[in-house]
Design a protein around this motif. Structure first.
Motif, PDB file in Angstrom:
ATOM      1  N   ILE A 265      91.623  81.510  21.226  1.00  0.00           N
ATOM      2  CA  ILE A 265      90.452  81.951  20.471  1.00  0.00           C
ATOM      3  C   ILE A 265      89.181  81.536  21.200  1.00  0.00           C
ATOM      4  O   ILE A 265      89.086  80.418  21.711  1.00  0.00           O
ATOM      5  CB  ILE A 265      90.465  81.351  19.046  1.00  0.00           C
ATOM      6  CG1 ILE A 265      91.658  81.899  18.260  1.00  0.00           C
ATOM      7  CG2 ILE A 265      89.154  81.644  18.310  1.00  0.00           C
ATOM      8  CD1 ILE A 265      91.858  81.269  16.905  1.00  0.00           C
ATOM      9  N   VAL A 266      88.212  82.447  21.243  1.00  0.00           N
ATOM     10  CA  VAL A 266      86.875  82.142  21.741  1.00  0.00           C
ATOM     11  C   VAL A 266      85.882  82.453  20.629  1.00  0.00           C
ATOM     12  O   VAL A 266      86.165  83.251  19.726  1.00  0.00           O
ATOM     13  CB  VAL A 266      86.522  82.929  23.022  1.00  0.00           C
ATOM     14  CG1 VAL A 266      87.426  82.514  24.171  1.00  0.00           C
ATOM     15  CG2 VAL A 266      86.578  84.421  22.785  1.00  0.00           C
ATOM     16  N   LEU A 267      84.720  81.819  20.722  1.00  0.00           N
ATOM     17  CA  LEU A 267      83.703  81.955  19.686  1.00  0.00           C
ATOM     18  C   LEU A 267      82.391  82.457  20.265  1.00  0.00           C
ATOM     19  O   LEU A 267      82.133  82.304  21.454  1.00  0.00           O
ATOM     20  CB  LEU A 267      83.449  80.609  19.010  1.00  0.00           C
ATOM     21  CG  LEU A 267      84.651  79.890  18.432  1.00  0.00           C
ATOM     22  CD1 LEU A 267      84.229  78.531  17.865  1.00  0.00           C
ATOM     23  CD2 LEU A 267      85.344  80.728  17.379  1.00  0.00           C
ATOM     24  N   GLY A 268      81.568  83.015  19.398  1.00  0.00           N
ATOM     25  CA  GLY A 268      80.218  83.410  19.767  1.00  0.00           C
ATOM     26  C   GLY A 268      79.328  83.396  18.547  1.00  0.00           C
ATOM     27  O   GLY A 268      79.804  83.570  17.418  1.00  0.00           O
ATOM     28  N   ALA A 269      78.045  83.158  18.763  1.00  0.00           N
ATOM     29  CA  ALA A 269      77.054  83.184  17.689  1.00  0.00           C
ATOM     30  C   ALA A 269      75.842  83.954  18.180  1.00  0.00           C
ATOM     31  O   ALA A 269      75.589  84.026  19.387  1.00  0.00           O
ATOM     32  CB  ALA A 269      76.646  81.765  17.292  1.00  0.00           C
ATOM     33  N   ASN A 270      75.084  84.527  17.248  1.00  0.00           N
ATOM     34  CA  ASN A 270      73.900  85.262  17.666  1.00  0.00           C
ATOM     35  C   ASN A 270      72.831  84.296  18.179  1.00  0.00           C
ATOM     36  O   ASN A 270      72.729  83.158  17.735  1.00  0.00           O
ATOM     37  CB  ASN A 270      73.367  86.168  16.548  1.00  0.00           C
ATOM     38  CG  ASN A 270      72.962  85.452  15.281  1.00  0.00           C
ATOM     39  OD1 ASN A 270      73.638  84.536  14.822  1.00  0.00           O
ATOM     40  ND2 ASN A 270      71.864  85.878  14.686  1.00  0.00           N
ATOM     41  N   VAL A 271      72.084  84.785  19.167  1.00  0.00           N
ATOM     42  CA  VAL A 271      71.019  84.009  19.794  1.00  0.00           C
ATOM     43  C   VAL A 271      69.791  84.910  19.848  1.00  0.00           C
ATOM     44  O   VAL A 271      69.768  85.883  20.606  1.00  0.00           O
ATOM     45  CB  VAL A 271      71.416  83.560  21.223  1.00  0.00           C
ATOM     46  CG1 VAL A 271      70.285  82.769  21.874  1.00  0.00           C
ATOM     47  CG2 VAL A 271      72.708  82.746  21.197  1.00  0.00           C
ATOM     48  N   GLU A 272      68.805  84.597  19.024  1.00  0.00           N
ATOM     49  CA  GLU A 272      67.593  85.415  18.987  1.00  0.00           C
ATOM     50  C   GLU A 272      66.587  84.944  20.028  1.00  0.00           C
ATOM     51  O   GLU A 272      66.711  83.858  20.596  1.00  0.00           O
ATOM     52  CB  GLU A 272      66.960  85.349  17.593  1.00  0.00           C
ATOM     53  CG  GLU A 272      67.820  85.988  16.530  1.00  0.00           C
ATOM     54  CD  GLU A 272      67.219  85.941  15.148  1.00  0.00           C
ATOM     55  OE1 GLU A 272      67.753  86.625  14.273  1.00  0.00           O
ATOM     56  OE2 GLU A 272      66.219  85.224  14.926  1.00  0.00           O
ATOM     57  N   ASN A 273      65.578  85.799  20.262  1.00  0.00           N
ATOM     58  CA  ASN A 273      64.526  85.493  21.212  1.00  0.00           C
ATOM     59  C   ASN A 273      63.242  86.121  20.690  1.00  0.00           C
ATOM     60  O   ASN A 273      63.289  87.180  20.058  1.00  0.00           O
ATOM     61  CB  ASN A 273      64.900  86.069  22.586  1.00  0.00           C
ATOM     62  CG  ASN A 273      63.959  85.639  23.666  1.00  0.00           C
ATOM     63  OD1 ASN A 273      62.842  86.123  23.772  1.00  0.00           O
ATOM     64  ND2 ASN A 273      64.425  84.724  24.492  1.00  0.00           N
ATOM     65  N   ALA A 274      62.115  85.492  20.965  1.00  0.00           N
ATOM     66  CA  ALA A 274      60.829  86.042  20.530  1.00  0.00           C
ATOM     67  C   ALA A 274      60.628  87.452  21.070  1.00  0.00           C
ATOM     68  O   ALA A 274      60.016  88.296  20.425  1.00  0.00           O
ATOM     69  CB  ALA A 274      59.683  85.134  20.964  1.00  0.00           C
ATOM     70  N   CYS A 275      61.147  87.720  22.257  1.00  0.00           N
ATOM     71  CA  CYS A 275      61.184  89.084  22.797  1.00  0.00           C
ATOM     72  C   CYS A 275      62.462  89.704  22.241  1.00  0.00           C
ATOM     73  O   CYS A 275      63.546  89.500  22.776  1.00  0.00           O
ATOM     74  CB  CYS A 275      61.193  89.058  24.327  1.00  0.00           C
ATOM     75  SG  CYS A 275      61.300  90.697  25.042  1.00  0.00           S
ATOM     76  N   TYR A 276      62.342  90.433  21.160  1.00  0.00           N
ATOM     77  CA  TYR A 276      63.480  90.878  20.358  1.00  0.00           C
ATOM     78  C   TYR A 276      64.643  91.419  21.179  1.00  0.00           C
ATOM     79  O   TYR A 276      65.783  91.051  20.972  1.00  0.00           O
ATOM     80  CB  TYR A 276      63.024  91.925  19.336  1.00  0.00           C
ATOM     81  CG  TYR A 276      64.144  92.423  18.469  1.00  0.00           C
ATOM     82  CD1 TYR A 276      64.692  91.611  17.489  1.00  0.00           C
ATOM     83  CD2 TYR A 276      64.684  93.691  18.667  1.00  0.00           C
ATOM     84  CE1 TYR A 276      65.742  92.056  16.707  1.00  0.00           C
ATOM     85  CE2 TYR A 276      65.733  94.133  17.887  1.00  0.00           C
ATOM     86  CZ  TYR A 276      66.249  93.317  16.906  1.00  0.00           C
ATOM     87  OH  TYR A 276      67.301  93.750  16.134  1.00  0.00           O
ATOM     88  N   ARG A 277      64.380  92.260  22.151  1.00  0.00           N
ATOM     89  CA  ARG A 277      65.483  92.901  22.868  1.00  0.00           C
ATOM     90  C   ARG A 277      66.279  91.932  23.722  1.00  0.00           C
ATOM     91  O   ARG A 277      67.361  92.269  24.193  1.00  0.00           O
ATOM     92  CB  ARG A 277      65.013  94.114  23.661  1.00  0.00           C
ATOM     93  CG  ARG A 277      64.391  93.851  24.980  1.00  0.00           C
ATOM     94  CD  ARG A 277      64.132  95.175  25.708  1.00  0.00           C
ATOM     95  NE  ARG A 277      63.929  94.969  27.106  1.00  0.00           N
ATOM     96  CZ  ARG A 277      64.904  94.797  28.000  1.00  0.00           C
ATOM     97  NH1 ARG A 277      66.147  94.827  27.634  1.00  0.00           N
ATOM     98  NH2 ARG A 277      64.618  94.604  29.276  1.00  0.00           N
ATOM     99  N   LEU A 278      65.796  90.728  23.945  1.00  0.00           N
ATOM    100  CA  LEU A 278      66.532  89.738  24.720  1.00  0.00           C
ATOM    101  C   LEU A 278      67.533  88.960  23.871  1.00  0.00           C
ATOM    102  O   LEU A 278      68.322  88.189  24.397  1.00  0.00           O
ATOM    103  CB  LEU A 278      65.573  88.761  25.409  1.00  0.00           C
ATOM    104  CG  LEU A 278      64.668  89.384  26.463  1.00  0.00           C
ATOM    105  CD1 LEU A 278      63.771  88.319  27.076  1.00  0.00           C
ATOM    106  CD2 LEU A 278      65.472  90.085  27.545  1.00  0.00           C
ATOM    107  N   GLY A 279      67.513  89.164  22.564  1.00  0.00           N
ATOM    108  CA  GLY A 279      68.487  88.499  21.692  1.00  0.00           C
ATOM    109  C   GLY A 279      69.885  89.024  21.940  1.00  0.00           C
ATOM    110  O   GLY A 279      70.076  90.105  22.517  1.00  0.00           O
ATOM    111  N   GLN A 280      70.869  88.233  21.541  1.00  0.00           N
ATOM    112  CA  GLN A 280      72.265  88.622  21.723  1.00  0.00           C
ATOM    113  C   GLN A 280      73.007  88.519  20.399  1.00  0.00           C
ATOM    114  O   GLN A 280      72.861  87.543  19.665  1.00  0.00           O
ATOM    115  CB  GLN A 280      72.948  87.715  22.744  1.00  0.00           C
ATOM    116  CG  GLN A 280      72.349  87.813  24.117  1.00  0.00           C
ATOM    117  CD  GLN A 280      73.005  86.850  25.080  1.00  0.00           C
ATOM    118  OE1 GLN A 280      73.328  85.728  24.736  1.00  0.00           O
ATOM    119  NE2 GLN A 280      73.225  87.304  26.294  1.00  0.00           N
TER     120      GLN A 280
END
Length: 143
Positions: free
Chosen positions: A39-54
């Motif tokens: 199993i691998v995990l991931g979480a969302n990562v936002e950025n002030a420059c919206y399109r750079l978020g994941q």
């Protein structure tokens, strides 16, 4: 819910606690299970420059590729919602871009990937196939 689904949802909840979402306050966690049980995990990562978020799913798919290869994915569990969600909140599903990324992985697998969509605390879920979530997905075979 099946025991394995509960376990995977709990792992997605663990990932959700590591999300960085100061702008939306919408924390998402994703757990991806390989055919061999890893199993691998991931979480969302936002950025002030919206399109750079994941998105959490994209982060987890990248980890899956590095750990066991996207061609070995068996199932994906996603949970999410505002941090202060009481009682679990509503079920979430992957965004359109993440649905397309899952389609790419499924094309590599050659087998259906089970998609488990949960609420914020993983206490409720729904199960989906990719054609239900993204009919007519663009895949490698359509080039």
């Amino acid at each position: 819910m099946k025991e394995r689904e509960i376990f995977l949802l709990r792992r997605a909840c663990d990932a959700r606690m590591q999300a960085y979402a100061p702008y939306s306050n919408f924390h998402v966690g994703c757990a991806i299970e390989a055919t061999d049980g890893r199993i691998v995990l991931g979480a969302n990562v936002e950025n002030a420059c919206y399109r750079l978020g994941q998105c959490a799913e994209q982060v987890a798919l990248g980890a899956a590729q590095q750990t066991f290869g996207m061609d070995s994915i068996a199932r994906i569990a996603i949970v999410g919602g505002p941090v202060e969600t009481a009682g679990g909140g509503a079920l979430i599903t992957p965004c359109g871009g993440c649905r397309q990324a899952i389609a790419e992985a499924q094309a590599l697998c050659g087998a259906p990937i089970e998609i488990i969509c949960g609420n914020a605390d993983g206490s409720a879920c729904s199960r989906h196939t990719l054609p239900e979530l993204l009919p007519g997905a663009f895949t490698l075979t359509q080039r």
